[in-house]
Design a protein around this motif. Structure first.
Motif, short mmCIF file in Angstrom:
data_model
loop_
_atom_site.label_atom_id
_atom_site.label_comp_id
_atom_site.label_asym_id
_atom_site.label_seq_id
_atom_site.Cartn_x
_atom_site.Cartn_y
_atom_site.Cartn_z
N ALA A 112 0.91 -1.19 0.11
CA ALA A 112 0.07 -0.16 -0.01
C ALA A 112 0.84 1.19 0.04
O ALA A 112 2.02 1.08 0.44
N ALA A 113 0.34 2.29 -0.42
CA ALA A 113 1.13 3.48 -0.65
C ALA A 113 0.32 4.81 0.02
O ALA A 113 -0.99 4.77 -0.10
N ALA A 114 1.04 5.54 0.89
CA ALA A 114 0.37 6.71 1.29
C ALA A 114 0.78 8.02 0.72
O ALA A 114 2.11 8.16 0.07
N LEU A 115 -0.03 8.97 0.68
CA LEU A 115 0.28 10.31 0.27
C LEU A 115 0.10 11.36 1.09
O LEU A 115 -1.07 11.45 1.65
N ASN A 116 1.15 12.25 1.33
CA ASN A 116 0.96 13.51 2.16
C ASN A 116 -0.09 14.39 1.53
O ASN A 116 -0.51 14.37 0.39
N PRO A 117 -0.79 15.37 2.23
CA PRO A 117 -1.81 16.33 1.49
C PRO A 117 -1.33 16.81 0.36
O PRO A 117 -2.10 17.04 -0.44
N ALA A 118 0.00 17.43 0.28
CA ALA A 118 0.37 18.13 -0.62
C ALA A 118 0.85 17.24 -1.88
O ALA A 118 1.33 17.75 -2.92
N THR A 119 0.99 15.98 -1.86
CA THR A 119 1.14 15.02 -3.04
C THR A 119 -0.13 14.86 -3.77
O THR A 119 -0.99 14.18 -3.25
N ALA A 133 -3.74 -1.13 -1.69
CA ALA A 133 -4.57 -0.09 -1.14
C ALA A 133 -3.61 1.34 -1.31
O ALA A 133 -2.50 1.20 -1.26
N VAL A 134 -4.53 2.35 -1.00
CA VAL A 134 -3.93 3.77 -0.97
C VAL A 134 -4.53 4.40 0.32
O VAL A 134 -5.63 4.40 0.47
N THR A 135 -3.71 4.98 0.86
CA THR A 135 -3.83 5.93 2.16
C THR A 135 -3.79 7.53 1.79
O THR A 135 -2.58 7.83 1.68
N LEU A 136 -4.63 8.23 1.85
CA LEU A 136 -4.66 9.58 1.71
C LEU A 136 -4.42 10.27 2.93
O LEU A 136 -5.66 10.17 3.67
N MET A 137 -3.70 11.09 3.12
CA MET A 137 -3.28 11.61 4.34
C MET A 137 -4.39 13.04 4.41
O MET A 137 -4.02 13.83 3.44
N SER A 138 -5.17 13.18 5.17
CA SER A 138 -6.04 14.23 5.06
C SER A 138 -5.65 15.14 6.13
O SER A 138 -6.55 16.27 6.69
N LYS A 155 -9.77 15.32 -3.81
CA LYS A 155 -8.60 14.42 -3.87
C LYS A 155 -9.26 12.76 -3.92
O LYS A 155 -8.87 12.07 -4.77
N ILE A 156 -10.01 12.62 -3.04
CA ILE A 156 -10.48 11.17 -2.95
C ILE A 156 -11.49 10.95 -4.13
O ILE A 156 -11.09 9.70 -4.81
N ALA A 157 -12.04 11.96 -4.60
CA ALA A 157 -12.96 11.73 -5.74
C ALA A 157 -12.07 11.30 -7.13
O ALA A 157 -12.52 10.38 -7.85
N ALA A 158 -11.02 12.15 -6.92
CA ALA A 158 -9.99 12.14 -8.33
C ALA A 158 -9.43 10.56 -8.18
O ALA A 158 -9.39 9.93 -9.33
#
Length: 222
Positions: A112-119, A133-138, A155-158
């Motif tokens: 799984a990969a996580a993205l910081n808010p600015a990524t 899985a992908v974790t989107l940091m909010s 960002k979630i929708a995209a």
């Protein structure tokens, strides 16, 4: 559509962690979200090997290791040996995400990969076929209790559109209360991390909080 929640053990009462894991086992949660912080990639420390091993031994649900650390490739084998089911690395920490996903899968875990808010989510376009899985940091990673960043809905929708029919789950992590969770799920996320504003609210029983969460998200029509 199935809704999911993942309790963040960082927000649990650390003196009663074993008891909390046993309670959560029976509530219908989808996986345990366990944060690993190295004090370098993020300005905090959390959960060493002994604690992770204990959680993995007690958990009857998958354990999702959210590794907020530089050089994540150095930790893959040890986390597999501890019993983790998912290994989530931050995209910002590696120049070789494809190789990292291969190594994670070869070790018997789901990448799984996580993205910081600015990524931007577009950075995942070519990697999605390698991920589970992908974790989107909010919020900015490193500390619990921060406020949800409202631009994350778009960002979630995209990301949801980008994933299409792939079997890749979207997890949203940070600042989520019941109302925000409902909106995130409506935008296409699959799992919200339950923290101080959902499952671990001060002065309330975890089971009571979980019931309130379930009732709130059932109101979402998608």
């Amino acid at each position: 559509m199935m809704y999911h929640t993942s309790p963040s053990l960082l927000c649990a009462d650390q003196l009663r962690l074993g008891e909390t894991v046993e309670l959560l086992n029976g509530l219908g949660i989808d996986w345990f979200h366990i944060d690993v912080m190295d004090g370098s990639f993020v300005p905090n420390f959390a959960f060493g090997a002994d604690a992770i091993r204990a959680v993995c031994s007690a958990a009857k649900r998958p354990v999702y290791a959210h590794v907020m650390a530089v050089n994540p490739q150095n930790h893959i084998e040890s986390f597999a040996a501890l019993g983790c089911d998912y290994f989530c690395f931050h995209l910002e920490t590696t120049n070789n995400p494809f190789r990292l996903c291969q190594q994670i899968r070869a070790a018997g875990m789901k990448p799984a990969a996580a993205l910081n808010p600015a990524t931007g989510v577009e950075r995942l376009a070519d990697l999605l076929d390698c991920l589970d899985a992908v974790t989107l940091m909010s919020v900015e990673p490193g500390f619990s209790g921060q406020s949800f960043l409202p631009f994350m809905y778009d960002k979630i929708a995209a990301l949801h559109r980008m994933i299409g029919g792939r079997p890749v789950l979207i997890e949203v992590d940070g600042g989520v209360n019941n109302e925000i969770a409902r909106r995130c799920l409506g935008c296409g996320c699959d799992i919200v991390v339950g923290g101080y504003f959902t499952l671990f609210q001060k002065g309330k029983a975890i089971s009571e909080c979980y019931q309130s969460f379930e009732e709130a998200i059932k109101e979402e029509k998608v």
